[in-house]
Design a protein around this motif. Sequence first.
Motif, PDB file in Angstrom:
ATOM      1  N   GLY A   1      -9.007  66.712  54.111  1.00  9.93           N
ATOM      2  CA  GLY A   1      -9.149  67.882  54.978  1.00  9.93           C
ATOM      3  C   GLY A   1     -10.565  68.409  54.952  1.00  9.93           C
ATOM      4  N   PHE A   2     -10.673  69.706  55.251  1.00  5.53           N
ATOM      5  CA  PHE A   2     -11.981  70.340  55.287  1.00  5.53           C
ATOM      6  C   PHE A   2     -11.910  71.715  54.656  1.00  5.53           C
ATOM      7  CE2 PHE A   2     -14.669  67.661  57.863  1.00  5.53           C
ATOM      8  CZ  PHE A   2     -13.761  66.828  58.485  1.00  5.53           C
ATOM      9  N   LEU A   3     -13.010  72.149  54.104  1.00  7.77           N
ATOM     10  CA  LEU A   3     -13.129  73.520  53.632  1.00  7.77           C
ATOM     11  C   LEU A   3     -13.841  74.341  54.693  1.00  7.77           C
ATOM     12  CD1 LEU A   3     -14.275  72.989  49.920  1.00  7.77           C
ATOM     13  CD2 LEU A   3     -11.968  73.330  50.769  1.00  7.77           C
ATOM     14  N   SER A   4     -13.282  75.509  55.005  1.00  9.38           N
ATOM     15  CA  SER A   4     -13.947  76.383  55.970  1.00  9.38           C
ATOM     16  C   SER A   4     -15.142  77.054  55.289  1.00  9.38           C
ATOM     17  CB  SER A   4     -12.966  77.442  56.470  1.00  9.38           C
ATOM     18  OG  SER A   4     -12.683  78.341  55.402  1.00  9.38           O
ATOM     19  N   SER A   5     -15.902  77.801  56.081  1.00  5.52           N
ATOM     20  CA  SER A   5     -17.080  78.464  55.496  1.00  5.52           C
ATOM     21  C   SER A   5     -16.664  79.499  54.449  1.00  5.52           C
ATOM     22  CB  SER A   5     -17.923  79.126  56.589  1.00  5.52           C
ATOM     23  OG  SER A   5     -17.099  79.953  57.382  1.00  5.52           O
ATOM     24  N   GLU A   6     -15.395  79.956  54.534  1.00  2.43           N
ATOM     25  CA  GLU A   6     -14.912  80.914  53.516  1.00  2.43           C
ATOM     26  C   GLU A   6     -14.319  80.193  52.322  1.00  2.43           C
ATOM     27  OE1 GLU A   6     -13.464  81.471  56.866  1.00  2.43           O
ATOM     28  OE2 GLU A   6     -15.388  82.431  57.248  1.00  2.43           O
ATOM     29  N   GLY A   7     -14.336  78.858  52.353  1.00  2.06           N
ATOM     30  CA  GLY A   7     -13.817  78.099  51.217  1.00  2.06           C
ATOM     31  C   GLY A   7     -12.332  77.785  51.315  1.00  2.06           C
ATOM     32  N   LYS A   8     -11.724  78.075  52.460  1.00  2.00           N
ATOM     33  CA  LYS A   8     -10.288  77.809  52.608  1.00  2.00           C
ATOM     34  C   LYS A   8     -10.085  76.354  53.027  1.00  2.00           C
ATOM     35  CE  LYS A   8      -6.196  79.342  55.050  1.00  2.00           C
ATOM     36  NZ  LYS A   8      -5.707  79.843  56.316  1.00  2.00           N
ATOM     37  N   TYR A   9      -9.087  75.696  52.432  1.00  2.00           N
ATOM     38  CA  TYR A   9      -8.827  74.280  52.713  1.00  2.00           C
ATOM     39  C   TYR A   9      -7.984  74.152  53.976  1.00  2.00           C
ATOM     40  CZ  TYR A   9      -7.001  69.539  52.240  1.00  2.00           C
ATOM     41  OH  TYR A   9      -6.655  68.240  52.452  1.00  2.00           O
ATOM     42  N   ASN A  10      -8.439  73.305  54.912  1.00  2.00           N
ATOM     43  CA  ASN A  10      -7.679  72.979  56.126  1.00  2.00           C
ATOM     44  C   ASN A  10      -7.318  71.497  56.080  1.00  2.00           C
ATOM     45  OD1 ASN A  10      -8.094  75.589  57.587  1.00  2.00           O
ATOM     46  ND2 ASN A  10     -10.222  74.981  57.393  1.00  2.00           N
ATOM     47  N   SER A  11      -6.038  71.199  56.100  1.00  2.00           N
ATOM     48  CA  SER A  11      -5.601  69.811  55.932  1.00  2.00           C
ATOM     49  C   SER A  11      -5.741  69.007  57.218  1.00  2.00           C
ATOM     50  CB  SER A  11      -4.142  69.801  55.469  1.00  2.00           C
ATOM     51  OG  SER A  11      -3.660  68.481  55.437  1.00  2.00           O
ATOM     52  N   LEU A  12      -6.254  67.783  57.082  1.00  2.00           N
ATOM     53  CA  LEU A  12      -6.249  66.822  58.180  1.00  2.00           C
ATOM     54  C   LEU A  12      -5.072  65.882  58.021  1.00  2.00           C
ATOM     55  CD1 LEU A  12      -9.862  65.446  58.774  1.00  2.00           C
ATOM     56  CD2 LEU A  12      -8.459  66.757  60.337  1.00  2.00           C
ATOM     57  N   SER A  13      -4.778  65.575  56.764  1.00  2.00           N
ATOM     58  CA  SER A  13      -3.664  64.667  56.478  1.00  2.00           C
ATOM     59  C   SER A  13      -3.191  64.888  55.051  1.00  2.00           C
ATOM     60  CB  SER A  13      -4.105  63.216  56.661  1.00  2.00           C
ATOM     61  OG  SER A  13      -3.114  62.346  56.146  1.00  2.00           O
ATOM     62  N   ASN A  14      -1.850  64.868  54.884  1.00  2.00           N
ATOM     63  CA  ASN A  14      -1.286  64.962  53.531  1.00  2.00           C
ATOM     64  C   ASN A  14      -0.933  63.590  52.974  1.00  2.00           C
ATOM     65  OD1 ASN A  14      -1.368  67.791  53.358  1.00  2.00           O
ATOM     66  ND2 ASN A  14       0.471  67.953  54.603  1.00  2.00           N
ATOM     67  N   SER A  15      -1.368  62.579  53.677  1.00  2.00           N
ATOM     68  CA  SER A  15      -1.016  61.220  53.283  1.00  2.00           C
ATOM     69  C   SER A  15      -1.800  60.804  52.040  1.00  2.00           C
ATOM     70  CB  SER A  15      -1.324  60.285  54.458  1.00  2.00           C
ATOM     71  OG  SER A  15      -0.735  59.047  54.208  1.00  2.00           O
ATOM     72  N   ASN A  16      -1.491  59.581  51.573  1.00  2.00           N
ATOM     73  CA  ASN A  16      -2.271  59.097  50.435  1.00  2.00           C
ATOM     74  C   ASN A  16      -2.636  57.631  50.627  1.00  2.00           C
ATOM     75  OD1 ASN A  16      -0.309  57.359  48.628  1.00  2.00           O
ATOM     76  ND2 ASN A  16       0.850  59.149  49.319  1.00  2.00           N
ATOM     77  N   TRP A  17      -3.713  57.221  49.995  1.00  2.00           N
ATOM     78  CA  TRP A  17      -4.239  55.860  50.083  1.00  2.00           C
ATOM     79  C   TRP A  17      -4.501  55.372  48.652  1.00  2.00           C
ATOM     80  CZ3 TRP A  17      -5.249  60.104  52.770  1.00  2.00           C
ATOM     81  CH2 TRP A  17      -5.235  60.063  54.172  1.00  2.00           C
ATOM     82  N   THR A  18      -4.028  54.182  48.341  1.00  2.00           N
ATOM     83  CA  THR A  18      -4.282  53.624  47.007  1.00  2.00           C
ATOM     84  C   THR A  18      -4.940  52.269  47.158  1.00  2.00           C
ATOM     85  OG1 THR A  18      -2.290  54.691  46.153  1.00  2.00           O
ATOM     86  CG2 THR A  18      -3.294  52.993  44.782  1.00  2.00           C
ATOM     87  N   ILE A  19      -6.051  52.109  46.498  1.00  2.00           N
ATOM     88  CA  ILE A  19      -6.764  50.827  46.534  1.00  2.00           C
ATOM     89  C   ILE A  19      -6.799  50.264  45.124  1.00  2.00           C
ATOM     90  CG2 ILE A  19      -8.985  49.693  46.958  1.00  2.00           C
ATOM     91  CD1 ILE A  19      -9.462  51.765  49.160  1.00  2.00           C
ATOM     92  N   GLU A  20      -6.363  48.996  45.026  1.00  2.00           N
ATOM     93  CA  GLU A  20      -6.385  48.312  43.726  1.00  2.00           C
ATOM     94  C   GLU A  20      -7.583  47.369  43.706  1.00  2.00           C
ATOM     95  OE1 GLU A  20      -2.681  46.412  42.228  1.00  2.00           O
ATOM     96  OE2 GLU A  20      -3.949  44.647  41.949  1.00  2.00           O
ATOM     97  N   LEU A  21      -8.372  47.484  42.648  1.00  2.00           N
ATOM     98  CA  LEU A  21      -9.557  46.636  42.530  1.00  2.00           C
ATOM     99  C   LEU A  21      -9.456  45.752  41.290  1.00  2.00           C
ATOM    100  CD1 LEU A  21     -12.281  49.379  43.175  1.00  2.00           C
ATOM    101  CD2 LEU A  21     -11.528  47.658  44.805  1.00  2.00           C
ATOM    102  N   SER A  22      -9.742  44.476  41.456  1.00  2.00           N
ATOM    103  CA  SER A  22      -9.859  43.597  40.287  1.00  2.00           C
ATOM    104  C   SER A  22     -11.298  43.654  39.808  1.00  2.00           C
ATOM    105  CB  SER A  22      -9.502  42.160  40.678  1.00  2.00           C
ATOM    106  OG  SER A  22      -8.147  42.088  41.010  1.00  2.00           O
TER     107      SER A  22
END
Lengths: 343, 182
Positions: free
Chosen positions: A212-233
């Motif tokens: 998401g993004f933080l507004s100028s007042e520091g408030k969090y605005n969500s773009l997505s609540n999803s999650n991404w997991t990357i596995e690295l060898s």
Amino acid sequence: MEDNNLKEHIIENIAMSEFGKEYIMKEKKCIFKLNFNYKKVAVLTFCICFIITGAIYSKTLIENFTHKEVIYPQSISNAINNGYIEDLNMEYIYSDEIGLKINSLLLSDDVLNFELDFKLTKNISLQSNKFAYGYIIYNENNEIYYFENFTGNNSINEFIKENNLIQNNYINYENITFKTFTDSNIVTNHLYCAQKPLPQSKKLYIKVIGIGFLSSEGKYNSLSNSNWTIELSIPDKFYSSEGIEYKLQDETKEISIEKFLVTDTGTLFTASVPTYLSPSDICLIDESGNNYNISFSISYNRNESNQIIITTNFPINKKMLTDKLYLKFNLNSEEKIYELKKK
Amino acid sequence: MGTHLINYYKNDNKFNIEKLITDYQPYIYRVIKNFTNYLSNEDIEEIIEDVFLVVWHNQEKLNNTSPIEPYLIGVTKNIIKNKFRKICINENVDDYEYTFIDPIDIDFLVEQKEKNRIISLALNQMKKDDKKIFVLFYFYHKNTKEIATELNLSNTNIKIKLHRIRKRIQLKLIEGGYSYGG
């Protein structure tokens, strides 16, 4: 104010002063007080400033840019130039129309560095917001390297509990640099320096929860609540790299080294010292007389005997070593030099 | 309460400022009130805080065999004088039968209080537990194991919290115009 509250206030003020000893501050402004009066604001400030923008979490307003340079300590840039980095060439993984991949990875006993590459297909406004996300890095043994959550929710902590991840205090310094910032692509460079040797891992997992993004007042605005997991060898060149340990040539009562480890990307240093030291009070000197000041900052702790324990990193790696190495301290305004030798 | 020597407040070279605050806070209040009637309660509290901050800052310079009261009076006087340069303060010296010590340097107070104001902003935005950890570490000089035992948390947890507390304060100081460096 009640007596107990006043006492508490005094104690807090003293605690803050003690904290101040750990961090020697360079004033950017010279403040000349004309009238010493706490109630009226009577301060004349002359500003001759060189502003050092370390871009810590990029909390300032961000304009569009691409390919901003990442500033590394000498030992890390030297390692990268010598090929101690892995370009991953992976595809984006998508969730909620947002793609994520990792462009590059660097891992040693004392440094973890990688780049997150976000592909944004949704419409976003960049003029007043700051890009924010929650993330966690852990290995196949469930050991956490680091985590941070700018979303303000409990998602990362819940993930840690649900998966029995093991919290450790590996990291001494962390920094996120925004390399690219456009409407459709954001690339962040994550740099972590350790205060104790990082675990030897065959696999690394980098998980992002919430964007998401933080507004100028520091408030969090969500773009997505999803999650991404990357596995690295972990490539063998990182997994099998070993550091070189040093100790003092001659024992001394003043300094006791707990760890002096030179790796492929820098030097880890932990020691008990008699007094608080500022960054300018300590440096490494090689045989050619080159001075190496600390890479970032000094961490302070106390041991069971209440001695001050400092942990820091120097920007000298295995390839940069000379035959002789010296530690220089400024202890109580007295310069002291100690020779080091390999263990 | 009789006059104590400075070494009464030292245990193994550590200065017991808490005991000093308990013993002398009311006394300093009376001293201030005796010096001047022009100060509000808020100003008086601020001066009391400054007095103990100055004593803490100068603890290593104190002569262990000197009585503590003249020192406290000297510090208090200087802070009041600095606070109100233009106000004429009537000092009733006869009330105090002690030798006034030389004025000590309290110029560090200006800068220290400015930094403390910024650090305080950061602390006030933290959870109560985090603030407690900060005070236990930096005032009571407890190590992370002792703090962990006291708060019933793991040692690692305390280390991580301490690291994040320092980071937050550092960011606030940078925002306030102070950069970290030698």
